[in-house]
Enzyme design. Structure first.
Site, PDB file in Angstrom:
ATOM      1  N   HIS A 135      46.144   9.692  77.232  1.00  0.00           N
ATOM      2  CA  HIS A 135      45.451   9.169  76.038  1.00  0.00           C
ATOM      3  C   HIS A 135      44.994   7.725  76.208  1.00  0.00           C
ATOM      4  O   HIS A 135      44.224   7.211  75.392  1.00  0.00           O
ATOM      5  CB  HIS A 135      46.370   9.235  74.810  1.00  0.00           C
ATOM      6  CG  HIS A 135      46.779  10.622  74.446  1.00  0.00           C
ATOM      7  ND1 HIS A 135      45.863  11.610  74.157  1.00  0.00           N
ATOM      8  CD2 HIS A 135      48.005  11.212  74.340  1.00  0.00           C
ATOM      9  CE1 HIS A 135      46.510  12.742  73.883  1.00  0.00           C
ATOM     10  NE2 HIS A 135      47.811  12.533  73.993  1.00  0.00           N
ATOM     11  N   ASP A 265      54.119  19.975  76.442  1.00  0.00           N
ATOM     12  CA  ASP A 265      54.195  20.188  75.004  1.00  0.00           C
ATOM     13  C   ASP A 265      53.368  21.415  74.614  1.00  0.00           C
ATOM     14  O   ASP A 265      53.282  21.779  73.450  1.00  0.00           O
ATOM     15  CB  ASP A 265      53.746  18.936  74.228  1.00  0.00           C
ATOM     16  CG  ASP A 265      52.555  18.244  74.862  1.00  0.00           C
ATOM     17  OD1 ASP A 265      51.868  18.878  75.698  1.00  0.00           O
ATOM     18  OD2 ASP A 265      52.289  17.072  74.517  1.00  0.00           O
TER      19      ASP A 265
HETATM   20  C1  X5A Z   1      51.294  12.321  75.909  1.00  0.00           C
HETATM   21  C2  X5A Z   1      51.394  12.967  74.559  1.00  0.00           C
HETATM   22  C3  X5A Z   1      51.163  12.767  72.158  1.00  0.00           C
HETATM   23  C4  X5A Z   1      50.968  11.772  71.065  1.00  0.00           C
HETATM   24  C5  X5A Z   1      51.145  12.445  69.707  1.00  0.00           C
HETATM   25  C6  X5A Z   1      50.976  11.487  68.564  1.00  0.00           C
HETATM   26  N1  X5A Z   1      51.086  12.209  73.484  1.00  0.00           N
HETATM   27  N2  X5A Z   1      51.128  12.153  67.321  1.00  0.00           N
HETATM   28  O1  X5A Z   1      51.802  14.107  74.470  1.00  0.00           O
HETATM   29 ZN    ZN Z   2      50.744  15.867  74.678  1.00  0.00          ZN
END
Ligand code: X5A
Ligand code: ZN
Length: 674
Positions: A135, A265
């Site tokens: 991100h 995830d």
């Molecule tokens: C790397 C990653 C997720 C951020 C989620 C914020 N970031 N709600 O999985």
């Molecule tokens: Zn993620």
């Protein structure tokens, strides 16, 4: 050639110091849980362990602005209040006094991994890192990410190693918008991301995460977004996305290196993703990527917040990088409607830029192929007998019912056995075991051979004996895969015996991929226990859902769409526990093509694949197949030619015939008109 595992304990230092429900899931235990499990499984010990180094200012500068890097550097000396105040300037970010050090190690780990792979020290590897990266942007931290580890690795591979084509596969459940922004106009980096989207209602709530964001300028078509509009995507959805969207483009792109933004995830149990795919799915995704770029795959950890699922998925990934066969996928292999709609809209958005998508999506499904039977009418699909339902959406018996049978236990001690007659190959089988008059194996071989005239000759009999010996080893779970040769005149009969033997000795479902002129054995029952797939038939024909024949595609592009669009969807839908691949008379396959097919079929049946060759095949062909079945990467095919119209026609015809029964063939769903 080996697998690197890049890690440094210091990366467990950064942690959330205040209360923030959004950020608390990004915890140090993510790394320790993954590493502990790798140790428990004995996987860490099989890797080349590399201690992560810090990325330099110049290396960070490959994608970040100098001002941003110095801003992050300053966090080292800030107090908690100041850290919290700075964190609030970004979306979903916390800083810790150790953040700068950890983030430099995370970026450095990726660089070390890429260097190890591109210098030939290892074939592939995983960097276990925190904080994640995908991100993060040129001058902004975002979504737990500080420096963009994967983007830095890609820029470094271009700059320091002179690479021209890098594929980034982002299987994290969030959109790696940071990577997208950094390479949007760069045609040397193909960025693929699937992500929970829910029509824009999921974090990071960006319009540019949708399928119609395809890159800009020179980079048009080199950004591929697959937005999931519902939660609960499972193994079938992920596999369909790879087979019908990512892989056609990836083969056409022909990358020199594959980088994986390996966030977990997207696995079942994760609180962020809410998806359903099991950890084994990541073994399959990894294995599919290993057929690209000569197997040069560098995975770097991104998200993954359910410690148990994360640890298990990391093990699946590393195990596969090490060359172990993937465990069979569980659950019905039927992609959901929403997934199909997403895949279709991404294909439609990409079609202007990729010839591998053009013909197929433009060709209307013909009711009858131009090459079809002189009578003009295709034979009707047979219902398929009592076991037909076994392969339909709700399989009975459920796949799991055969997974616990003793003959199917995973990880046999011998991975690949070779039974060839050529003197220069490693012959594991003592010839006298087979030839001995009156030995049990000899007698059994003779009994199997009796009905077949072509098996009367001594050479054919000996070859059959070796094959049966090898097959028994596979069915007992002592050997995982094998390769055997037979005289050309005995190929069909030998294959027939191998099928009967497999079915009578513990295989519940047997997939037979027969190349060249090999007819389906006449007495093979239509009971759903055998899926017969002939590539090299005169015409495309589906005599039943378990008896499919297609001409050998003339062009490489056609061959690839045949594997991705027909063979693998059928195979994954069938869920066999034994696979036979036979290169029969006139198979016409070049070594690299045969290797690719075999490498991809290894994803089935826990890698329990037996390849049958003609005795006069070249030692090169036998060698390449043996290596691929053992887990080595197949050589890359190079830039693929377009499929011929005939190839596409045959594929579309079979898809039309078989789609109702084999749901993994579906490429998309028609979005209802608004
Ligand atoms: C790397 C990653 C997720 C951020 C989620 C914020 N970031 N709600 O999985
Ligand atoms: Zn993620």
């Amino acid at each position: 050639m080996g697998t690197a595992l890049v890690y440094h304990e210091d990366m467990t230092a950064t942690r959330l110091l205040w209360d923030d429900p959004e950020c608390e899931i990004e915890r140090p235990e993510r790394l320790t849980a993954a590493l502990d499990r790798l140790r428990q499984r004995g996987l860490e010990q099989r890797c080349l362990r590399l201690s992560a180094r810090e990325a330099s200012k110049e290396e960070l500068g490959l994608v970040h602005s100098p001002e941003y890097v110095s801003l992050v550097r300053k966090t080292q000396v800030l107090g908690e209040e100041e850290l919290q105040a700075l964190s609030r300037q970004f979306d979903a970010i916390y800083f810790h006094p150790s953040t700068f050090h950890c983030a430099r190690l995370a970026a450095g780990a990726g660089l070390q991994l890429v260097d190890a792979v591109l210098t030939g020290t290892v074939q592939n590897g995983l960097a276990l890192v925190r904080p994640p990266g995908h991100h993060s942007q040129r001058a902004a931290a975002n979504g737990f990410c500080v420096f963009n580890n994967v983007a830095i690795a890609a820029a470094h591979a271009k700059q320091k190693h002179g690479l021209h084509r890098i594929l980034i596969v982002d299987w994290d459940v969030h959109h790696g918008q940071g990577i997208q922004y950094l390479f949007e106009d760069d045609p040397s980096v193909l960025y693929f991301s699937w992500h929970r989207y829910e029509h824009g209602r999921f974090w990071p709530f960006l319009r540019e995460s949708d399928a119609d964001a395809v890159g800009r300028g020179q980079g048009l078509g080199f950004t591929v977004n697959l937005p999931w509009n519902q939660v609960g995507m499972g193994n079938a959805d992920y596999m369909a996305a790879f087979l019908h969207l990512l892989l056609p483009l990836a083969f056409e792109f022909d990358p020199e290196l594959v980088l994986v933004s390996a966030g977990f995830d997207s696995v079942i149990g994760d609180p962020e993703g809410q998806m359903q795919a099991t950890p084994e799915c990541f073994a399959h995704l990894t294995q599919l990527l290993q057929v690209l770029a000569g197997g040069r795959v560098c995975a770097m950890l991104e998200g993954g917040y359910h410690l148990e699922s994360l640890a298990e998925s990391v093990c699946m990934t590393v195990q596969t990088l090490l060359g172990d066969p993937a465990p069979p996928l569980s659950g019905p292999m039927v992609p959901c409607q929403s997934a199909l709609e997403s895949i279709q809209s991404a294909r439609a958005a990409q079609a202007p830029y990729w010839k591998s998508l053009q013909l197929q999506d433009a060709t209307p499904v013909p009711t009858s192929p131009s090459t079809h039977s002189p009578e003009g009418r295709p034979p009707p699909l047979l219902p398929g007998g009592p076991m037909c339902k076994a392969a339909a959406p709700a399989p009975a018996p459920a796949p799991s019912s055969f997974l616990d049978q003793p003959c199917l236990c995973p990880a046999p001690s011998v991975r690949t056995t070779v039974a060839l007659t050529a003197p220069d190959t490693t012959l594991v089988l003592p010839p006298d075991v087979i030839q001995q008059e009156g030995s049990a194996l000899r007698e059994e071989t003779e009994a199997w051979a009796r009905p077949h005239k072509s098996l009367a000759r001594e050479e054919a009999l000996t070859a059959l004996g070796k094959l049966l010996y090898l097959l028994d080893g596979m069915l007992d779970g002592q050997v995982n895969s094998g390769i055997a040769a037979t005289p050309a005149s005995a190929a069909a009969a030998t294959l027939d015996v191998a099928i009967q033997r497999g079915l009578s000795h513990g295989a519940q479902r047997l997939l037979c991929v027969a190349l060249g002129q090999l007819d389906r054995p006449p007495d093979l029952a239509h009971d759903g226990r055998t899926l017969w797939l002939n590539i090299g038939g005169k015409e495309a024909a589906a005599l039943s859902m378990f008896h499919v024949s297609t001409p050998l595609p003339v062009m490489t592009g056609g061959f690839l769409s045949c594997i991705l669009g027909l063979v693998l969807p059928l195979a994954y839908g069938f869920q066999p526990d034994l696979v036979l691949v036979a290169l029969g008379p006139g198979h016409g396959l070049q070594g690299p093509h045969a290797a690719l097919l075999s490498a991809m079929l290894r994803g089935l049946a826990g890698g329990r694949v037996l390849a049958l060759l003609e005795e006069d095949s070249t030692p090169q062909l036998a060698g390449i197949l043996a290596r691929v079945l053992h887990g080595e990467a197949p050589p890359s095919l190079g830039p693929s030619s377009m499929a011929s119209p005939e190839d596409v026609q045959a594929l579309m015809y079979l898809r039309g015939q078989l789609e109702p029964q084999w749901k993994m063939l579906q490429v998309g769903a028609f979005t209802p008109q608004k």
